[in-house]
Scaffold this motif. Sequence first.
Motif, mmCIF file in Angstrom:
data_model
loop_
_atom_site.group_PDB
_atom_site.id
_atom_site.type_symbol
_atom_site.label_atom_id
_atom_site.label_comp_id
_atom_site.label_asym_id
_atom_site.label_seq_id
_atom_site.Cartn_x
_atom_site.Cartn_y
_atom_site.Cartn_z
ATOM 1 N N GLY A 508 0.798 -1.213 0.000
ATOM 2 C CA GLY A 508 0.000 0.000 0.000
ATOM 3 C C GLY A 508 0.831 1.263 0.000
ATOM 4 O O GLY A 508 0.284 2.366 -0.047
ATOM 5 N N ASP A 519 1.895 6.887 0.369
ATOM 6 C CA ASP A 519 0.701 6.076 0.120
ATOM 7 C C ASP A 519 0.458 5.907 -1.375
ATOM 8 O O ASP A 519 0.582 6.852 -2.152
ATOM 9 C CB ASP A 519 -0.516 6.754 0.764
ATOM 10 C CG ASP A 519 -1.804 6.046 0.405
ATOM 11 O OD1 ASP A 519 -1.918 4.852 0.723
ATOM 12 O OD2 ASP A 519 -2.662 6.705 -0.218
ATOM 13 N N ASP A 521 -2.031 5.455 -4.342
ATOM 14 C CA ASP A 521 -3.441 5.695 -4.665
ATOM 15 C C ASP A 521 -3.896 4.592 -5.620
ATOM 16 O O ASP A 521 -3.778 4.704 -6.843
ATOM 17 C CB ASP A 521 -3.613 7.072 -5.299
ATOM 18 C CG ASP A 521 -5.088 7.470 -5.412
ATOM 19 O OD1 ASP A 521 -5.945 6.557 -5.371
ATOM 20 O OD2 ASP A 521 -5.358 8.673 -5.543
ATOM 21 N N GLU A 522 -4.396 3.494 -5.032
ATOM 22 C CA GLU A 522 -4.793 2.350 -5.844
ATOM 23 C C GLU A 522 -5.913 2.707 -6.820
ATOM 24 O O GLU A 522 -6.030 2.106 -7.896
ATOM 25 C CB GLU A 522 -5.243 1.190 -4.956
ATOM 26 C CG GLU A 522 -4.128 0.537 -4.142
ATOM 27 C CD GLU A 522 -3.897 1.221 -2.817
ATOM 28 O OE1 GLU A 522 -3.118 0.681 -2.013
ATOM 29 O OE2 GLU A 522 -4.495 2.308 -2.584
ATOM 30 N N CYS A 523 -6.729 3.694 -6.428
ATOM 31 C CA CYS A 523 -7.844 4.089 -7.295
ATOM 32 C C CYS A 523 -7.339 4.786 -8.556
ATOM 33 O O CYS A 523 -7.786 4.478 -9.670
ATOM 34 C CB CYS A 523 -8.790 5.012 -6.526
ATOM 35 S SG CYS A 523 -9.498 4.255 -5.034
ATOM 36 N N ARG A 524 -6.405 5.718 -8.373
ATOM 37 C CA ARG A 524 -5.880 6.446 -9.519
ATOM 38 C C ARG A 524 -5.038 5.548 -10.417
ATOM 39 O O ARG A 524 -5.045 5.689 -11.636
ATOM 40 C CB ARG A 524 -5.047 7.632 -9.040
ATOM 41 C CG ARG A 524 -4.438 8.455 -10.169
ATOM 42 C CD ARG A 524 -3.638 9.625 -9.624
ATOM 43 N NE ARG A 524 -4.521 10.555 -8.893
ATOM 44 C CZ ARG A 524 -4.081 11.651 -8.265
ATOM 45 N NH1 ARG A 524 -2.786 11.931 -8.276
ATOM 46 N NH2 ARG A 524 -4.922 12.436 -7.633
ATOM 47 N N CYS A 536 -14.407 3.459 -6.288
ATOM 48 C CA CYS A 536 -13.188 3.319 -5.472
ATOM 49 C C CYS A 536 -12.950 4.567 -4.625
ATOM 50 O O CYS A 536 -13.089 5.701 -5.092
ATOM 51 C CB CYS A 536 -11.987 3.069 -6.390
ATOM 52 S SG CYS A 536 -10.462 2.711 -5.484
ATOM 53 N N LYS A 537 -12.532 4.365 -3.371
ATOM 54 C CA LYS A 537 -12.146 5.441 -2.461
ATOM 55 C C LYS A 537 -10.792 5.092 -1.841
ATOM 56 O O LYS A 537 -10.655 4.055 -1.202
ATOM 57 C CB LYS A 537 -13.196 5.613 -1.364
ATOM 58 C CG LYS A 537 -12.822 6.697 -0.358
ATOM 59 C CD LYS A 537 -13.845 6.755 0.766
ATOM 60 C CE LYS A 537 -13.448 7.800 1.795
ATOM 61 N NZ LYS A 537 -14.409 7.846 2.928
ATOM 62 N N ASN A 538 -9.785 5.954 -2.045
ATOM 63 C CA ASN A 538 -8.439 5.699 -1.510
ATOM 64 C C ASN A 538 -8.389 6.022 -0.029
ATOM 65 O O ASN A 538 -8.970 7.007 0.436
ATOM 66 C CB ASN A 538 -7.397 6.541 -2.263
ATOM 67 C CG ASN A 538 -5.987 6.173 -1.835
ATOM 68 O OD1 ASN A 538 -5.580 5.032 -1.975
ATOM 69 N ND2 ASN A 538 -5.249 7.142 -1.327
ATOM 70 N N THR A 539 -7.689 5.179 0.734
ATOM 71 C CA THR A 539 -7.435 5.423 2.151
ATOM 72 C C THR A 539 -5.937 5.306 2.384
ATOM 73 O O THR A 539 -5.188 4.829 1.534
ATOM 74 C CB THR A 539 -8.180 4.411 3.050
ATOM 75 O OG1 THR A 539 -7.711 3.079 2.762
ATOM 76 C CG2 THR A 539 -9.672 4.495 2.832
ATOM 77 N N SER A 542 -4.360 1.812 2.101
ATOM 78 C CA SER A 542 -5.292 0.813 1.577
ATOM 79 C C SER A 542 -6.307 1.510 0.668
ATOM 80 O O SER A 542 -6.048 2.598 0.154
ATOM 81 C CB SER A 542 -5.988 0.072 2.724
ATOM 82 O OG SER A 542 -6.776 -0.987 2.233
ATOM 83 N N TYR A 543 -7.513 0.894 0.506
ATOM 84 C CA TYR A 543 -8.571 1.469 -0.317
ATOM 85 C C TYR A 543 -9.894 0.823 0.086
ATOM 86 O O TYR A 543 -9.939 -0.208 0.750
ATOM 87 C CB TYR A 543 -8.305 1.223 -1.804
ATOM 88 C CG TYR A 543 -8.260 -0.247 -2.176
ATOM 89 C CD1 TYR A 543 -9.419 -0.913 -2.603
ATOM 90 C CD2 TYR A 543 -7.077 -0.965 -2.086
ATOM 91 C CE1 TYR A 543 -9.383 -2.255 -2.923
ATOM 92 C CE2 TYR A 543 -7.033 -2.304 -2.411
ATOM 93 C CZ TYR A 543 -8.187 -2.953 -2.826
ATOM 94 O OH TYR A 543 -8.157 -4.281 -3.141
#
Length: 630
Positions: A508, A519, A521-524, A536-539, A542-543
């Motif tokens: 992550g 971090d 950004d798995e979403c991007r 999708c929402k990035n955290t 994680s996500y």
Amino acid sequence: MGVSKTSKATIFLGFLWLNLFQSVVGRFVVEKNSLRVVSPDDIKGTYDSAIGNFGIPQYGGSLPGTVVYPKENRKGCRNFEDSGTSFKSKSGAMPTFVLVDRGDCFFALKVWNAQNAGAAAVLVADDVDERLITMDSPEADGSSAKYIENITIPSALIEKSFAEKLKKAVSAGEMVNVNLDWREAVPHPDDRVEYELWTSSNDECGFKCDMLMKYVKDFKGAAQILEKGGYTQFTPHYITWYCPQAFTVSKQCKSQCINHGRYCAPDPEQDFSSGYEGKDVVVENLRQLCVFKVANETNKPWVWWDYVTDFQIRCPMKEKKYNKECADAVIKSLGLDSRKIEKCMGDPNADEDNPVLKEEQDAQIGKGTRGDVTILPTLVVNNRQYRGKLEKGAVLKAICAGFEETTEPAVCLSDDVETNECLDNNGGCWIDKAANITACKDTFRGRVCECPVVDGVQFKGDGYSSCTASGRGRCKLNNGGCWHDSRDGHTFSACVDNEEGKCSCPPGFKGDGVKSCEDIDECREKKACQCPECSCKNTWGSYECSCSGELLYIRDHDTCISKRAREVKSAWAAVWAILIGLAMAGGGAYLVYKYRLRSYMDSEIRAIMAQYMPLDSQNEVQNHVNEDHA
């Protein structure tokens, strides 16, 4: 046949030395001590002797002895012990001074052979009538290096005429008692000693360079104590030569000189085709002079000793680290202003005088009682050239002899020199202030930078700019020097508890694992929630994925399914469960019914049959009754 590159280098060095010799001839001053003859009466008196530039002269003191002139091996070029000759003094007798003749071998070899046979000092008789000269150590080769550094007794050259008087008295069977006196070899006008060291940053010139490097490291602690206490004023100097005008455009001159031939140093390997060049040495010498000047401006001139010793350790020629990049790293670790040092150094390519190096060339010329500096290395104490071995104890004696009587500092009156250099800027070593861990270790000879062992965990690195925990348990110590952070109740660390000791960003995150982990950004980056209905929402670290409408997200399969489909499936499962339950209950009831029906039919059949024929059990009952009536 052509001249080899090495030969060309040697020829060019000859030109440099010729220039030097022509500029200083007649100005060489021989440092002397007095030799006083106590007996016999006919030669009693005080005579001059030239202090040898090896061994350990007893500066500030004197040494009495009895003169012996051997019957064999009078030049001392062979081992005296081979012929059974011993100069060891008997209990209660005065030390033995061995008188040997000059010639056939190096001065230092004569002294070494006499020392091995038990001599306390050596007097070398000159073989021609001339002014006294300084007995210097030879350019050490493999064999001479073994004994030059181990000579511990003093020696002196005496004039031929005086030597003949000593020989005559010894041959006549008279006891010749003399006293070598070094008490006035160094003047002591006041309560502060001024001394200077003529040195070079070149570490590839053989034995003399090795001796110089060792001396600087060993003497650093004592030098800094004397300087910090205001007892001494130390100044480093560097010898340079100039290139003859006719050769300034030659390849040899360009490789050995800066500022268009004004300041030169011999090629370290004496080979212009490989390795470092003489101009590299001149530039580093200039840098070390500027380090001293900048440190002196901040009232910390003793930092020069730290820079020179650290540069020797971290930037040796053999490891190809003798360069500006390595020097800048040392300067930074000591907290010096590199911009001021660069400004002080000036432009080495400029066709003009460099003020710092011009001052050095002027200082090489003798002033007052001090002669020109022609021997490298040379130590000057209170404007007198030190003669003897560059060794901590011997040099300290010479410096202490330069103090006015009763004004000597405590270091001159004790055998130990203790100082904690780690208290000042952590000695220029690596430190982790957060964990209170340092690589600085204080020793008798000064501080050393070595990565420590903390709670059984070994730190590894160069000790100056980095130390990293390695091995098992390293993550317990400040996360092993790796990145770590906490947010919103979540903590992540890049430390991996293994033997490799590497830092690796956790899943992550991305980065070097040491200074930072960012971090991802798995979403991007389209690494998660790829189904069409997904959102999708990035955290941090994680996500989170969600599905539109009445759909549910299945993370393992990265897909969305209908909630109703799940409900229908659940209803059919309940129906099937009820049907199976009813079937099982019906089957059980049928089995019970069948069992009870069969039991009933068996009892009915037995009752009908009992009316027409007696059963075995009935006969038995009847007989039993008749017996009771009889």
